[in-house]
Motif scaffolding. Sequence first.
Motif, PDB file in Angstrom:
ATOM      1  N   THR B  67       0.815  -1.226   0.000  1.00  0.00           N
ATOM      2  CA  THR B  67       0.000   0.000   0.000  1.00  0.00           C
ATOM      3  C   THR B  67       0.842   1.268   0.000  1.00  0.00           C
ATOM      4  O   THR B  67       0.322   2.347  -0.247  1.00  0.00           O
ATOM      5  CB  THR B  67      -0.953   0.016   1.208  1.00  0.00           C
ATOM      6  OG1 THR B  67      -0.169  -0.164   2.390  1.00  0.00           O
ATOM      7  CG2 THR B  67      -1.983  -1.088   1.117  1.00  0.00           C
ATOM      8  N   GLY B  68       2.122   1.144   0.302  1.00  0.00           N
ATOM      9  CA  GLY B  68       2.988   2.321   0.244  1.00  0.00           C
ATOM     10  C   GLY B  68       3.308   2.917   1.592  1.00  0.00           C
ATOM     11  O   GLY B  68       3.222   2.254   2.624  1.00  0.00           O
ATOM     12  N   LEU B  69       3.629   4.187   1.568  1.00  0.00           N
ATOM     13  CA  LEU B  69       4.122   4.882   2.759  1.00  0.00           C
ATOM     14  C   LEU B  69       3.106   5.936   3.205  1.00  0.00           C
ATOM     15  O   LEU B  69       2.613   6.705   2.380  1.00  0.00           O
ATOM     16  CB  LEU B  69       5.447   5.566   2.415  1.00  0.00           C
ATOM     17  CG  LEU B  69       6.114   6.409   3.499  1.00  0.00           C
ATOM     18  CD1 LEU B  69       6.737   5.519   4.574  1.00  0.00           C
ATOM     19  CD2 LEU B  69       7.185   7.316   2.890  1.00  0.00           C
ATOM     20  N   THR B  70       2.806   5.932   4.498  1.00  0.00           N
ATOM     21  CA  THR B  70       1.922   6.954   5.057  1.00  0.00           C
ATOM     22  C   THR B  70       2.733   7.814   6.001  1.00  0.00           C
ATOM     23  O   THR B  70       3.322   7.308   6.955  1.00  0.00           O
ATOM     24  CB  THR B  70       0.764   6.291   5.836  1.00  0.00           C
ATOM     25  OG1 THR B  70       0.098   5.410   4.949  1.00  0.00           O
ATOM     26  CG2 THR B  70      -0.223   7.331   6.355  1.00  0.00           C
ATOM     27  N   ILE B  71       2.783   9.106   5.712  1.00  0.00           N
ATOM     28  CA  ILE B  71       3.488  10.039   6.596  1.00  0.00           C
ATOM     29  C   ILE B  71       2.452  10.936   7.253  1.00  0.00           C
ATOM     30  O   ILE B  71       1.774  11.720   6.574  1.00  0.00           O
ATOM     31  CB  ILE B  71       4.520  10.888   5.824  1.00  0.00           C
ATOM     32  CG1 ILE B  71       5.563   9.996   5.138  1.00  0.00           C
ATOM     33  CG2 ILE B  71       5.207  11.868   6.774  1.00  0.00           C
ATOM     34  CD1 ILE B  71       6.640  10.771   4.381  1.00  0.00           C
ATOM     35  N   GLY B  72       2.303  10.814   8.560  1.00  0.00           N
ATOM     36  CA  GLY B  72       1.360  11.652   9.298  1.00  0.00           C
ATOM     37  C   GLY B  72       1.764  13.113   9.212  1.00  0.00           C
ATOM     38  O   GLY B  72       2.950  13.443   9.076  1.00  0.00           O
ATOM     39  N   ALA B  73       0.761  13.986   9.309  1.00  0.00           N
ATOM     40  CA  ALA B  73       1.009  15.417   9.107  1.00  0.00           C
ATOM     41  C   ALA B  73       1.847  16.039  10.217  1.00  0.00           C
ATOM     42  O   ALA B  73       2.316  17.156  10.073  1.00  0.00           O
ATOM     43  CB  ALA B  73      -0.325  16.154   8.983  1.00  0.00           C
ATOM     44  N   ALA B  74       2.046  15.327  11.329  1.00  0.00           N
ATOM     45  CA  ALA B  74       2.824  15.914  12.429  1.00  0.00           C
ATOM     46  C   ALA B  74       4.233  15.331  12.543  1.00  0.00           C
ATOM     47  O   ALA B  74       4.954  15.616  13.495  1.00  0.00           O
ATOM     48  CB  ALA B  74       2.072  15.729  13.754  1.00  0.00           C
ATOM     49  N   VAL B  75       4.644  14.510  11.561  1.00  0.00           N
ATOM     50  CA  VAL B  75       5.971  13.872  11.651  1.00  0.00           C
ATOM     51  C   VAL B  75       7.052  14.848  11.167  1.00  0.00           C
ATOM     52  O   VAL B  75       6.997  15.315  10.027  1.00  0.00           O
ATOM     53  CB  VAL B  75       6.022  12.583  10.795  1.00  0.00           C
ATOM     54  CG1 VAL B  75       7.385  11.914  10.907  1.00  0.00           C
ATOM     55  CG2 VAL B  75       4.912  11.622  11.215  1.00  0.00           C
ATOM     56  N   PRO B  76       8.031  15.171  12.029  1.00  0.00           N
ATOM     57  CA  PRO B  76       9.056  16.121  11.594  1.00  0.00           C
ATOM     58  C   PRO B  76      10.047  15.504  10.601  1.00  0.00           C
ATOM     59  O   PRO B  76      10.241  14.282  10.561  1.00  0.00           O
ATOM     60  CB  PRO B  76       9.771  16.499  12.894  1.00  0.00           C
ATOM     61  CG  PRO B  76       9.499  15.379  13.831  1.00  0.00           C
ATOM     62  CD  PRO B  76       8.183  14.774  13.424  1.00  0.00           C
ATOM     63  N   CYS B  77      10.682  16.379   9.808  1.00  0.00           N
ATOM     64  CA  CYS B  77      11.584  15.945   8.733  1.00  0.00           C
ATOM     65  C   CYS B  77      12.650  14.962   9.202  1.00  0.00           C
ATOM     66  O   CYS B  77      12.934  13.986   8.520  1.00  0.00           O
ATOM     67  CB  CYS B  77      12.281  17.164   8.125  1.00  0.00           C
ATOM     68  SG  CYS B  77      11.190  18.171   7.123  1.00  0.00           S
ATOM     69  N   TYR B  78      13.263  15.207  10.371  1.00  0.00           N
ATOM     70  CA  TYR B  78      14.393  14.353  10.749  1.00  0.00           C
ATOM     71  C   TYR B  78      13.948  12.909  10.968  1.00  0.00           C
ATOM     72  O   TYR B  78      14.701  11.979  10.706  1.00  0.00           O
ATOM     73  CB  TYR B  78      15.113  14.915  11.993  1.00  0.00           C
ATOM     74  CG  TYR B  78      14.499  14.549  13.319  1.00  0.00           C
ATOM     75  CD1 TYR B  78      14.912  13.412  14.014  1.00  0.00           C
ATOM     76  CD2 TYR B  78      13.489  15.329  13.872  1.00  0.00           C
ATOM     77  CE1 TYR B  78      14.336  13.073  15.224  1.00  0.00           C
ATOM     78  CE2 TYR B  78      12.924  14.998  15.080  1.00  0.00           C
ATOM     79  CZ  TYR B  78      13.344  13.871  15.756  1.00  0.00           C
ATOM     80  OH  TYR B  78      12.764  13.526  16.944  1.00  0.00           O
TER      81      TYR B  78
END
Lengths: 161, 290
Positions: B67-78
């Motif tokens: 299904t791929g990658l889910t990045i939550g809206a609060a995850v910081p770049c590092y």
Amino acid sequence: MNAKVHVQTKINGENVDFLCEPRQSLLECLRDIIGLTGSKEGCNDGNCGACTVVFDGRIVTSCLVLGVEAQGKEITTIEGIASSEGLHPIQEAFLENAALQCGICTPGFIVATKALLDHNPNPSEYQIRFWLANNLCRCTGYDKIVFAVQDAAGRLASSKK
Amino acid sequence: MKWVDYIQPSTLDDALGLLKKHGEKAGILAGGTDLLVLLRAKAKSSDIIVDIKNIAELNQLDFDKKTGLTIGAAVPCYKIYNDSNVKKYYPGIIDSASIIGGTQIQGRATLGGNLCNSAPSADAVPGMIAMGVTCKVAGSNGVREVPVEEFCLAPRKNILKPDEILVSLNYPAPKPNTGSRYIRFIPRNEMDIAVVGVGVYVELENNKFKDLRVSLASVAPKPIFVQEAGTSVVGKEVNEENINLAALKAKEAAKPITDMRGTIEFRKHLSEVLTKRALQTAIERAKESV
Ligand SMILES: Cc1cc2nc3c(=O)[nH]c(=O)nc-3n(C[C@H](O)[C@H](O)[C@H](O)COP(=O)(O)OP(=O)(O)OC[C@H]3O[C@@H](n4cnc5c(N)ncnc54)[C@H](O)[C@@H]3O)c2cc1C
Ligand code: FES
Ligand code: FES
């Protein structure tokens, strides 16, 4: 409404409670409420890095963190770098390599350097410059800062032997 | 900054309730590297800051081969560029996440905030458009999925309604023979605003372009998707001539302005050169991809 917020946090290993307005930055809280004036304000918009602290395990510009966000978090400021025995090897390296002139950028550089060397004890010059790109210095021209970081890495490596 | 209240909801429903109640007077806080600057400069005014960093769904960083990658809206770049799946399957995301501000900014800044701030120069957005990312948006009327290329409307304007929140960014599952790349031109080595930014994605098959997507930043009021770049070369040989053709389409699609960072001519030229370079790297990555 318009009530100050009670924040409980841990700064340089000690529990600290303070009252602040929600709009106040962590930098303002550290300097004006808690009395830790080592972190400096250069720009107040995230560009200069003079206000750098370790927040929740990661370096941040404390002018772009709200004081209320410190609730339950751990913070290390420049005041937490030296020990009762004396200066930290990074601080000694900055002094001996003349990596500062006016000194306003220095607390930020030292906190950022410590975070770099904690996770990468032997960085290349490129890695040092890239990591420290969020710290500005109007006086030194940066070369001496890079030399100091390299020297500090050497000191830390030999102190571990 | 004038007086503002602060609240940190711990569920998405609570956050949505607050947005419904306060509407445009609620300022959503992710990393705050845009929001706090705007509030302090009085370019934005909020009565209440809604800090979304304590909501579980917004802290997701989940990868699944199907299904791929889910990045939550609060995850910081590092956290994103230190993630082993991102490193292995999505090097194109690291291109963006590792150049937004410097180390300290990356300790806080999120890709969701980069998108929601909707700057024409946003460094994470062209990559998202090129990779075909969709946004999960939640509001009091339910959840909707929106492709990133439809998200931004104009400088600092996007399709979010005052009662809506970006929950996560969904990157399609990695495929073999695909690669992506983001590069920008800035006069310094780091810590600057893109004069032009280019995100590209390619899929190769038998040394032909099966798919090719190009997106540009800083050449229009919002990041743009250059559809003609793809249609001009899909099905054709992977060679210099066709790379140059796709890059020419990017140049033609760029509608920049002249400002202190660069002239129209310079930005159009950069659009072509950077597209070429980005495609070369994306093609190399596609050949090495797993
Ligand atoms: C010194 C410095 C350097 C910078 N360098 C760069 C750079 O090189 N490239 C670049 O592209 N940007 C740069 N920026 C801008 C900024 O750091 C990025 O845009 C960053 O990605 C914003 O993320 P954030 O989490 O801090 O957003 P925030 O400031 O928390 O939010 C940004 C905006 O989006 C809204 N928002 C945030 N999350 C949501 C959500 N989930 N749902 C709905 N609305 C939401 C907020 O209300 C706000 O209006 C820089 C900023 C600074 C201060
Ligand atoms: S004072 Fe915080 S970055 Fe300059
Ligand atoms: S020593 Fe003066 S700014 Fe760095």
